[in-house]
Design a protein around this motif. Structure first.
Motif, PDB file in Angstrom:
ATOM      1  N   GLU A 210      50.385 136.287   1.526  1.00 48.77           N
ATOM      2  CA  GLU A 210      49.061 135.665   1.476  1.00 48.77           C
ATOM      3  C   GLU A 210      49.082 134.377   2.281  1.00 48.77           C
ATOM      4  OE1 GLU A 210      45.767 134.093  -1.833  1.00 48.77           O
ATOM      5  OE2 GLU A 210      47.767 134.775  -2.461  1.00 48.77           O
ATOM      6  N   PRO A 212      47.937 130.645   3.198  1.00 45.63           N
ATOM      7  CA  PRO A 212      47.395 129.540   2.395  1.00 45.63           C
ATOM      8  C   PRO A 212      45.938 129.254   2.758  1.00 45.63           C
ATOM      9  CG  PRO A 212      48.886 128.723   4.080  1.00 45.63           C
ATOM     10  CD  PRO A 212      49.010 130.215   4.090  1.00 45.63           C
ATOM     11  N   GLU A 213      45.168 128.839   1.792  1.00 43.66           N
ATOM     12  CA  GLU A 213      43.752 128.561   2.026  1.00 43.66           C
ATOM     13  C   GLU A 213      43.555 127.446   3.033  1.00 43.66           C
ATOM     14  OE1 GLU A 213      39.696 128.114  -0.678  1.00 43.66           O
ATOM     15  OE2 GLU A 213      41.686 128.141  -1.601  1.00 43.66           O
ATOM     16  N   SER A 214      44.567 126.594   3.186  1.00 38.98           N
ATOM     17  CA  SER A 214      44.466 125.475   4.129  1.00 38.98           C
ATOM     18  C   SER A 214      44.337 125.949   5.576  1.00 38.98           C
ATOM     19  CB  SER A 214      45.690 124.565   3.996  1.00 38.98           C
ATOM     20  OG  SER A 214      46.889 125.297   4.242  1.00 38.98           O
ATOM     21  N   CYS A 215      44.691 127.204   5.854  1.00 35.21           N
ATOM     22  CA  CYS A 215      44.567 127.733   7.220  1.00 35.21           C
ATOM     23  C   CYS A 215      43.117 127.755   7.671  1.00 35.21           C
ATOM     24  CB  CYS A 215      45.141 129.147   7.295  1.00 35.21           C
ATOM     25  SG  CYS A 215      46.936 129.241   7.178  1.00 35.21           S
ATOM     26  N   ALA A 217      40.620 125.563   6.457  1.00 34.33           N
ATOM     27  CA  ALA A 217      39.948 124.364   5.950  1.00 34.33           C
ATOM     28  C   ALA A 217      38.827 123.900   6.859  1.00 34.33           C
ATOM     29  CB  ALA A 217      40.971 123.242   5.761  1.00 34.33           C
ATOM     30  N   GLU A 223      34.338 132.057   3.440  1.00 41.54           N
ATOM     31  CA  GLU A 223      35.499 132.590   2.737  1.00 41.54           C
ATOM     32  C   GLU A 223      36.166 133.620   3.634  1.00 41.54           C
ATOM     33  OE1 GLU A 223      36.633 134.526  -1.620  1.00 41.54           O
ATOM     34  OE2 GLU A 223      34.535 134.432  -0.945  1.00 41.54           O
ATOM     35  N   ARG A 226      42.753 136.688   3.164  1.00 41.57           N
ATOM     36  CA  ARG A 226      44.052 136.028   3.338  1.00 41.57           C
ATOM     37  C   ARG A 226      45.234 136.923   2.994  1.00 41.57           C
ATOM     38  NH1 ARG A 226      45.021 131.909   0.004  1.00 41.57           N
ATOM     39  NH2 ARG A 226      43.351 132.244  -1.508  1.00 41.57           N
ATOM     40  N   LYS A 258      30.395 131.767   1.398  1.00 48.03           N
ATOM     41  CA  LYS A 258      30.484 131.404   0.000  1.00 48.03           C
ATOM     42  C   LYS A 258      29.075 131.313  -0.575  1.00 48.03           C
ATOM     43  CE  LYS A 258      34.909 129.005   0.356  1.00 48.03           C
ATOM     44  NZ  LYS A 258      35.637 127.741   0.167  1.00 48.03           N
TER      45      LYS A 258
END
Length: 327
Positions: A210, A212-215, A217, A223, A226, A258
């Motif tokens: 997975e 990271p959500e920071s990719c 930002a 959304e 991932r 989102k």
């Protein structure tokens, strides 16, 4: 006028136009007829125009074979496998990778550009036609005109005593068989089309990863998928990593907005970060004499992928390397 940093439509930067040196060298290579009409001595390097002749009958047969029309967006109605076959069959598709050898010193090409002239529609109607007219090329034939730039090996421009070019063709993809995600220890036999030899793909590991959500930002209102799958495998007998890649057959999930965010674009570059027909899907681990393990990454999904259909893509260089003396 021809510029070292420019293209067929103009220049980039403040370079002066190069000095044209007529050559008129005709030769055969890769089953095609070529001519290098001129080369250009520029301040920062050498520019060479390679002109490949295409018979109109050959191109018309190609269009008929694939039921294509001028300006047809083939990518919208053909599978990825068919798109590869169309590119291989297109007589105007030849990705040239030349090197120049000046006075015994090799000058790799730093960049290039191309235009296509086709007598029935003019191709690039402005610049391509002007190039054909400037060089006195047969206007009844089609032409792929490839312009390559070679930086000087030293700061000062050398005298041109001897000049030759080494012609190489970029690898061409070939669609291969599909197989499903398997467990460690499973094997898949296949035939390598260029050689006709039998090989075995052995699955070493399948794992879910997975990002990271920071990719993502930089897009707070959207959304992004991932989750992806990593397939680790070996090939026996050993096969060059340049001859084969494995990629996800599916395109993955598209980004979505989102609940309170702005609408996401219809296509997003994030989809290609991991998987895709032309994406960076193969990594090699190990060293000489070791059983090299390769890793292929799937496309991105919102939920962890339970099963992935993988596609093999083979690569072949159709033409042998050739050397042509110019001066």
């Amino acid at each position: 006028k021809v510029y070292f940093e420019g293209n067929f439509h103009g220049r980039s930067g403040r370079d002066h136009a190069g000095r044209e040196i007529p050559v008129g060298r005709r030769f055969q290579w890769a089953g095609r007829s070529w001519v290098v009409p001129s080369l250009y001595a520029c301040g920062r390097g050498l520019v060479i125009d390679f002109c490949m002749q295409v018979e109109p009958e050959r191109f018309r047969a190609f269009m008929k074979r694939w039921d294509l029309l001028a300006g047809d967006e083939a990518h919208s109605r053909f599978t990825p496998e068919h798109q590869m076959e169309i590119e291989r069959d297109n007589p105007f598709c030849l990705d040239l990778r030349p090197k120049a050898v000046l006075n015994g010193k090799e000058l790799p090409s730093s960049h290039g550009c191309s235009v296509i002239y086709y007598p029935e529609d003019g191709g690039d109607k402005g610049e391509a036609r002007r190039v054909v007219e400037h060089y006195g090329l047969d206007p009844a034939s089609g032409w792929l005109i490839w312009r390559a730039s070679f930086p000087w090996a030293a700061k000062r421009r050398p005298a041109m005593e001897r000049l030759s070019v080494i012609l190489r063709q970029e690898r061409v993809p070939m669609p291969g068989p599909h197989f499903r995600t398997a467990a460690a220890g499973d094997t898949f036999d296949f035939i390598h089309p260029p050689s006709g030899e039998k090989y075995t793909l052995a699955v070493q590991e399948v794992r879910r990863e997975e990002l990271p959500e920071s990719c993502f930002a930089s897009a707070p209102g959207q959304e992004f998928p991932r989750h992806y799958l990593v397939l680790c495998y070996t090939i026996a007998p050993e096969l060059s990593e340049k001859a084969l890649t494995v990629t996800d057959c599916a395109g993955g999930d598209r980004p979505r907005r989102k609940p309170s965010g702005p609408a996401a674009p219809g296509n997003a570059a994030a989809i290609g970060i991991i998987g895709g027909a032309d994406g960076p899907t193969a990594l090699i681990f190990g060293g000489p004499g070791q059983n090299n393990i390769r890793a292929a990454c799937s496309a991105l999904y919102f939920e962890p992928a339970e099963d992935v259909e993988w596609r093999m893509i083979f690569y072949q260089t159709p033409a042998e390397e050739g050397t042509v003396e110019l001066i």
